[in-house]
Design a protein around this motif. Sequence first.
Motif, short mmCIF file in Angstrom:
data_model
loop_
_atom_site.label_atom_id
_atom_site.label_comp_id
_atom_site.label_asym_id
_atom_site.label_seq_id
_atom_site.Cartn_x
_atom_site.Cartn_y
_atom_site.Cartn_z
N PRO A 108 7.84 14.30 4.99
CA PRO A 108 6.88 13.57 4.16
C PRO A 108 6.42 12.25 4.77
N SER A 109 7.18 11.71 5.74
CA SER A 109 6.78 10.46 6.37
C SER A 109 5.44 10.57 7.10
N TYR A 110 5.04 11.81 7.43
CA TYR A 110 3.78 12.01 8.15
C TYR A 110 2.59 12.22 7.21
N TYR A 146 -5.42 3.69 6.48
CA TYR A 146 -3.99 4.00 6.39
C TYR A 146 -3.20 2.76 6.00
N VAL A 147 -3.54 1.63 6.58
CA VAL A 147 -2.85 0.37 6.30
C VAL A 147 -3.25 -0.13 4.91
N GLY A 148 -2.25 -0.62 4.17
CA GLY A 148 -2.52 -1.21 2.86
C GLY A 148 -2.47 -0.25 1.70
N ARG A 149 -2.24 1.05 1.97
CA ARG A 149 -2.21 2.05 0.90
C ARG A 149 -0.78 2.45 0.56
N ASP A 150 -0.53 2.65 -0.71
CA ASP A 150 0.75 3.17 -1.18
C ASP A 150 0.67 4.69 -1.10
N LEU A 151 1.31 5.29 -0.10
CA LEU A 151 1.29 6.74 0.07
C LEU A 151 2.54 7.40 -0.51
N VAL A 152 3.52 6.60 -0.89
CA VAL A 152 4.76 7.15 -1.44
C VAL A 152 4.48 7.94 -2.71
N ARG A 153 3.50 7.50 -3.49
CA ARG A 153 3.20 8.16 -4.76
C ARG A 153 2.76 9.61 -4.59
N TYR A 154 2.32 9.97 -3.38
CA TYR A 154 1.89 11.34 -3.13
C TYR A 154 3.05 12.27 -2.73
N VAL A 155 4.19 11.69 -2.37
CA VAL A 155 5.28 12.52 -1.84
C VAL A 155 6.59 12.42 -2.62
N THR A 156 6.75 11.42 -3.47
CA THR A 156 7.99 11.29 -4.23
C THR A 156 8.09 12.39 -5.28
N CYS A 157 9.31 12.68 -5.72
CA CYS A 157 9.51 13.72 -6.73
C CYS A 157 8.95 13.27 -8.07
N ASN A 158 8.66 14.23 -8.94
CA ASN A 158 8.06 13.93 -10.24
C ASN A 158 9.10 13.61 -11.31
N LYS A 159 10.31 14.12 -11.13
CA LYS A 159 11.36 13.87 -12.12
C LYS A 159 12.71 13.88 -11.43
N GLY A 190 10.09 9.87 -0.13
CA GLY A 190 9.57 10.92 0.75
C GLY A 190 10.69 11.42 1.64
N LEU A 191 11.83 11.71 1.03
CA LEU A 191 13.05 11.99 1.78
C LEU A 191 13.00 13.32 2.52
N LYS A 192 13.85 13.43 3.53
CA LYS A 192 14.04 14.67 4.27
C LYS A 192 15.30 15.35 3.73
N LEU A 193 15.24 16.67 3.60
CA LEU A 193 16.33 17.41 2.99
C LEU A 193 17.64 17.27 3.75
N ASN A 194 17.57 17.07 5.06
CA ASN A 194 18.82 16.99 5.82
C ASN A 194 19.64 15.76 5.44
N GLN A 195 19.00 14.74 4.92
CA GLN A 195 19.74 13.58 4.43
C GLN A 195 20.64 14.00 3.27
N LEU A 196 20.11 14.79 2.36
CA LEU A 196 20.91 15.27 1.23
C LEU A 196 21.98 16.25 1.69
N ARG A 197 21.63 17.13 2.62
CA ARG A 197 22.61 18.10 3.13
C ARG A 197 23.81 17.39 3.73
N ILE A 198 23.56 16.34 4.50
CA ILE A 198 24.66 15.63 5.16
C ILE A 198 25.53 14.91 4.13
N PHE A 199 24.91 14.28 3.15
CA PHE A 199 25.71 13.63 2.10
C PHE A 199 26.64 14.64 1.43
N VAL A 200 26.12 15.82 1.12
CA VAL A 200 26.93 16.84 0.46
C VAL A 200 28.04 17.34 1.38
#
Length: 377
Positions: A47-49, A153-166, A195-205
Motif C-alpha cells: 500500500p505504500s506505493y 503527490y506532495v501535500g496529500r493525505d493518501l493514507v485514507r485510501y489504504v487504511t482498513c475500514n473497521k 497501509g500496512l504490509k501483511l508480513n508485519q502481522l505474520r511476524i508478530f504472530v
Amino acid sequence: MKPFKALVMLEDGTYFWGRSFTGRGESFGEIVFNTGMTGYQEILTDPSYYGQIVTMTYPLIGNYGINSEDMESEKIHVAGFIVREYQPFYSNWRAEKSLGNWLSENGILGIEGIDTRALTRHLRIHGAMKGGITTETLDPKKFLEKIKESPAYVGRDLVRYVTCNKVYYYGKKGKENFKNFKGEGKYKIAVIDCGLKLNQLRIFVEKGAECLIFPAYTSSEEILSYNPDGIFVSNGPGDPGALTKIVSTVKELLGKKPLFGICLGHQIIGQALGATTYKLKFGHRGINNPVLNLFNKKVEITSQNHGFCVKKEELPKEAIVTHVNLNDNTLEGIFVPELKLMSVQYHPENAPGPHDSIYLFDSFLKLVEGEIENLYP
C-alpha cells in the motif's frame, strides 16, 4: 495479449515510447524507481506505493509469475508499472498466473520496451516527479497537459485510501472478524493501519503476539481502551506532513504504551516527537540499501520504500539515533528509552528483501516486556 503502443511521460516534458502488455489504459501518478531484482508481486501489493507508477530497474520482469501466497495486501496499489522487458512465459512451482494477466484483470496498466536505465538516470538527476502512462493520448503535448492537471503527490493525505475500514483481529488463523483479543498470544499488539504490509502481522504472530488492527484515524482513547501491551504504527503511502490528525493521535500515545513504527510509522513518530519531514530527491526504494547500526557498527542490508525523511537535527535530545543510511547519511532509526519508543525508516519485515533487520521485532517485544538494554545487538 495484443500489445498497444504506449507513451510514458514526466511532468518536465521528458517522454519515452513503449508498448502495453496489459491492454489499453491511461494512468497518472508520481513516477519512481525500485532497484530490487525480485519481489515485484510484493511491491505491487504494498500500500505504500499507492498513487505511484513504479519503474523496475532490473531488466527482466515476470519470469516467475504470480501466486496467492506472496500478497502483501488484498489488492494491487500501484497506479502503473514500467519495465524494460516483460516475460509472459513464467516458470515457478508456486506460480498460478502470469504477471500480465494479473495486472490486466485488476485494471493496472503495464508498459514494457522502455529504456528504464535512461528513465531512472533522469529521475536520479532531476528527482521523482509526476507523470503518466497511456495508450490513449499519444500526442505528447496533449498528454503533458493532462499530467500537469493531475493531482500532486506532495501535500496529500493518501493514507485514507489504504487504511482498513473497521477494526479487525489477526492471529494464528490470520485475519478474522473483530470480537476482542482472544488471549491466544503472549503479547497484545494494537496496530495503527496506515497501509500496512501483511508480513508485519505474520511476524508478530510468529513471535507470539496477536494483533488488533485499527483504522488510521482511530482516537488514542479507543486504542488505549483495549489495554494493549504495545502499539505498532505501520508503513503507508504519501506525504507524512499531511497526516496531522494521525500525528496528534500518536503524540497522545507517547509514553502510554511501548511504541514501534516502520517507514511512514517512523515518520509519524518523528513528527510526534517534534521533528519535521522533508522530501528526498528520488527516495530509497529497493532491497539492497545499506544501513549502519550505530550501536554495534554493523551494516544491515535493508528493504526500503520511502520518498520522505525525518530531520534528525530536529529530534529532541532524549531521542537516540540508532541507524543511518550509508548512501546519504539520512536518518534510519530512533530510540527513546524514557518513552519506550523505537522506530525505523526501512522495512525489517522484508517481503521482499533481506532478513538482516528482523531482530527489531524481537527488540520491540523485549521493550514491551520492560527491557531497554541490548535492543540493538
